[in-house]
Design a protein around this motif. Structure first.
Motif, PDB file in Angstrom:
ATOM      1  N   UNK A   1       0.865  -1.181   0.000  1.00 47.74           N
ATOM      2  CA  UNK A   1       0.000   0.000   0.000  1.00 47.74           C
ATOM      3  C   UNK A   1       0.899   1.226   0.000  1.00 47.74           C
ATOM      4  N   UNK A   2       0.529   2.199  -0.803  1.00 47.55           N
ATOM      5  CA  UNK A   2       1.338   3.401  -0.953  1.00 47.55           C
ATOM      6  C   UNK A   2       0.521   4.632  -0.583  1.00 47.55           C
ATOM      7  N   UNK A   3       0.863   5.250   0.532  1.00 47.08           N
ATOM      8  CA  UNK A   3       0.307   6.545   0.898  1.00 47.08           C
ATOM      9  C   UNK A   3       1.359   7.577   0.516  1.00 47.08           C
ATOM     10  N   UNK A   4       0.939   8.799   0.181  1.00 47.05           N
ATOM     11  CA  UNK A   4       1.942   9.737  -0.315  1.00 47.05           C
ATOM     12  C   UNK A   4       1.501  11.179  -0.192  1.00 47.05           C
ATOM     13  N   UNK A   5       2.510  12.046  -0.027  1.00 48.83           N
ATOM     14  CA  UNK A   5       2.280  13.468  -0.105  1.00 48.83           C
ATOM     15  C   UNK A   5       2.053  13.839  -1.569  1.00 48.83           C
ATOM     16  N   UNK A   6       1.239  14.850  -1.792  1.00 50.01           N
ATOM     17  CA  UNK A   6       0.984  15.306  -3.157  1.00 50.01           C
ATOM     18  C   UNK A   6       2.286  15.792  -3.781  1.00 50.01           C
ATOM     19  N   UNK A   7       2.573  15.310  -4.988  1.00 44.73           N
ATOM     20  CA  UNK A   7       3.766  15.732  -5.691  1.00 44.73           C
ATOM     21  C   UNK A   7       5.014  14.937  -5.383  1.00 44.73           C
ATOM     22  N   UNK A   8       4.903  13.942  -4.504  1.00 41.15           N
ATOM     23  CA  UNK A   8       6.089  13.171  -4.109  1.00 41.15           C
ATOM     24  C   UNK A   8       6.414  12.048  -5.085  1.00 41.15           C
ATOM     25  N   UNK A   9       5.506  11.752  -6.002  1.00 36.01           N
ATOM     26  CA  UNK A   9       5.733  10.671  -6.957  1.00 36.01           C
ATOM     27  C   UNK A   9       5.308   9.306  -6.464  1.00 36.01           C
ATOM     28  N   UNK A  10       4.524   9.260  -5.416  1.00 39.87           N
ATOM     29  CA  UNK A  10       4.092   7.976  -4.867  1.00 39.87           C
ATOM     30  C   UNK A  10       3.349   7.111  -5.853  1.00 39.87           C
ATOM     31  N   UNK A  11       2.504   7.737  -6.661  1.00 41.14           N
ATOM     32  CA  UNK A  11       1.752   6.981  -7.671  1.00 41.14           C
ATOM     33  C   UNK A  11       2.694   6.361  -8.701  1.00 41.14           C
ATOM     34  N   UNK A  12       3.667   7.134  -9.175  1.00 38.88           N
ATOM     35  CA  UNK A  12       4.629   6.621 -10.158  1.00 38.88           C
ATOM     36  C   UNK A  12       5.480   5.508  -9.563  1.00 38.88           C
ATOM     37  N   UNK A  13       5.861   5.667  -8.300  1.00 41.43           N
ATOM     38  CA  UNK A  13       6.655   4.642  -7.617  1.00 41.43           C
ATOM     39  C   UNK A  13       5.855   3.348  -7.488  1.00 41.43           C
ATOM     40  N   UNK A  14       4.616   3.461  -7.074  1.00 35.60           N
ATOM     41  CA  UNK A  14       3.769   2.276  -6.936  1.00 35.60           C
ATOM     42  C   UNK A  14       3.592   1.554  -8.257  1.00 35.60           C
ATOM     43  N   UNK A  15       3.377   2.324  -9.328  1.00 41.41           N
ATOM     44  CA  UNK A  15       3.210   1.716 -10.647  1.00 41.41           C
ATOM     45  C   UNK A  15       4.493   0.997 -11.080  1.00 41.41           C
ATOM     46  N   UNK A  16       5.644   1.606 -10.789  1.00 40.67           N
ATOM     47  CA  UNK A  16       6.925   1.000 -11.161  1.00 40.67           C
ATOM     48  C   UNK A  16       7.144  -0.314 -10.424  1.00 40.67           C
ATOM     49  N   UNK A  17       6.763  -0.355  -9.146  1.00 35.42           N
ATOM     50  CA  UNK A  17       6.887  -1.594  -8.369  1.00 35.42           C
ATOM     51  C   UNK A  17       6.036  -2.694  -8.999  1.00 35.42           C
ATOM     52  N   UNK A  18       4.797  -2.351  -9.337  1.00 33.96           N
ATOM     53  CA  UNK A  18       3.891  -3.333  -9.938  1.00 33.96           C
ATOM     54  C   UNK A  18       4.443  -3.850 -11.262  1.00 33.96           C
ATOM     55  N   UNK A  19       5.024  -2.961 -12.052  1.00 31.37           N
ATOM     56  CA  UNK A  19       5.591  -3.370 -13.338  1.00 31.37           C
ATOM     57  C   UNK A  19       6.803  -4.272 -13.144  1.00 31.37           C
ATOM     58  N   UNK A  20       7.645  -3.956 -12.168  1.00 26.59           N
ATOM     59  CA  UNK A  20       8.835  -4.773 -11.921  1.00 26.59           C
ATOM     60  C   UNK A  20       8.480  -6.179 -11.472  1.00 26.59           C
ATOM     61  N   UNK A  21       7.413  -6.285 -10.672  1.00 22.86           N
ATOM     62  CA  UNK A  21       7.025  -7.575 -10.114  1.00 22.86           C
ATOM     63  C   UNK A  21       5.926  -8.270 -10.918  1.00 22.86           C
ATOM     64  N   UNK A  22       5.415  -7.581 -11.946  1.00 23.18           N
ATOM     65  CA  UNK A  22       4.348  -8.134 -12.791  1.00 23.18           C
ATOM     66  C   UNK A  22       3.117  -8.502 -11.972  1.00 23.18           C
ATOM     67  N   UNK A  23       2.713  -7.574 -11.122  1.00 24.05           N
ATOM     68  CA  UNK A  23       1.517  -7.762 -10.315  1.00 24.05           C
ATOM     69  C   UNK A  23       0.549  -6.614 -10.580  1.00 24.05           C
ATOM     70  N   UNK A  24      -0.730  -6.781 -10.276  1.00 24.38           N
ATOM     71  CA  UNK A  24      -1.720  -5.732 -10.535  1.00 24.38           C
ATOM     72  C   UNK A  24      -1.425  -4.446  -9.771  1.00 24.38           C
ATOM     73  N   UNK A  25      -1.775  -3.329 -10.409  1.00 24.73           N
ATOM     74  CA  UNK A  25      -1.616  -1.996  -9.822  1.00 24.73           C
ATOM     75  C   UNK A  25      -2.995  -1.363  -9.738  1.00 24.73           C
ATOM     76  N   UNK A  26      -3.394  -0.946  -8.527  1.00 24.85           N
ATOM     77  CA  UNK A  26      -4.723  -0.378  -8.329  1.00 24.85           C
ATOM     78  C   UNK A  26      -4.628   1.050  -7.804  1.00 24.85           C
ATOM     79  N   UNK A  27      -5.198   1.955  -8.566  1.00 26.03           N
ATOM     80  CA  UNK A  27      -5.243   3.368  -8.183  1.00 26.03           C
ATOM     81  C   UNK A  27      -6.625   3.866  -8.566  1.00 26.03           C
ATOM     82  N   UNK A  28      -6.767   4.287  -9.796  1.00 24.94           N
ATOM     83  CA  UNK A  28      -8.073   4.729 -10.276  1.00 24.94           C
ATOM     84  C   UNK A  28      -9.049   3.561 -10.413  1.00 24.94           C
ATOM     85  N   UNK A  29      -8.508   2.338 -10.438  1.00 28.50           N
ATOM     86  CA  UNK A  29      -9.364   1.162 -10.509  1.00 28.50           C
ATOM     87  C   UNK A  29     -10.253   1.065  -9.273  1.00 28.50           C
TER      88      UNK A  29
END
Length: 209
Positions: A7-35
């Motif tokens: 789970x990724x909580x983040x300050x606005x502008x810190x890049x938390x969303x991009x970091x979470x997406x990158x983790x999901x891509x590296x591990x080939x697991x689902x990424x849930x945000x707007x979903x």
């Protein structure tokens, strides 16, 4: 226990969303945000933009006793009559709670925001993280990504984080960003987004690892 869910909580502008997406891509697991928003909208019949906007505002009067009542009636969730005395915002929280719990039950994944750290706090297979950075770093980043606005970058940061803080406090009773609420807190401005993603991916046990 191995950690399968991030789970990724983040300050606005810190890049938390991009970091979470990158983790999901590296591990080939689902990424849930707007979903999450999409599924909440689907279950409630509310517009996705309405769901997203109301998810950041905390009402002035709590009705959490009704929430727990509704959580005890899973067969009622998703039906219009499930509101049964709930405010719109509280009803959305009930459905959000159900959606996130169901996503986690489906297996390894990354979930960004939506109080997911609190909703999944009793699961041993989750790694809860908070991404933060200096105001200067975040101000420069939102200017680069979103451009100029009517408000200064600093005011935009304060407004967005203020809504997140109030919303989190209202629904969880905890202080947003407080280190005790998370397993790991990372400064993306110092470490860089790529390094943050690598660190988090290394701490998760994904399929095939």
């Amino acid at each position: 226990m191995d950690k399968h869910i991030l789970t990724v909580s983040r300050e606005f502008g810190s890049g938390g969303r991009s970091i979470g997406r990158a983790v999901a891509e590296q591990l080939h697991i689902p990424y849930y945000d707007k979903e999450v928003i999409r599924q909440v909208a689907q279950k409630t019949g509310f517009d996705e933009q309405f769901v997203a906007e109301n998810g950041e505002y905390a009402p002035g009067k709590t009705t959490l006793s009704y929430i727990f009542k509704a959580l005890g009636r899973p067969e009622a969730l998703g039906r219009a009559d499930a509101m049964d005395g709930l405010s719109t915002t509280d009803f959305l929280w009930v459905i959000q709670h159900q959606v996130i719990a169901n996503l986690a039950d489906h297996g390894p994944c990354v979930i960004v925001g939506c109080c997911s750290d609190f909703i999944l706090k009793d699961r041993d297979d989750c790694l809860h993280t908070f991404i933060h950075a200096s105001q200067q770093y975040r101000a420069q980043r939102i200017l680069r990504l979103y451009g100029e606005g009517e408000k200064s970058p600093q005011q935009r940061l304060a407004d967005k984080d203020g809504r997140r803080r109030a919303n989190y406090k209202y629904f969880t009773g905890r202080d947003w960003g407080r280190c005790q609420n998370y397993h790991l807190s990372l400064d993306s401005g110092t470490l860089g987004e790529a390094r943050c993603a690598e660190l988090l991916a290394s701490l998760l046990t994904a399929p095939g690892r």
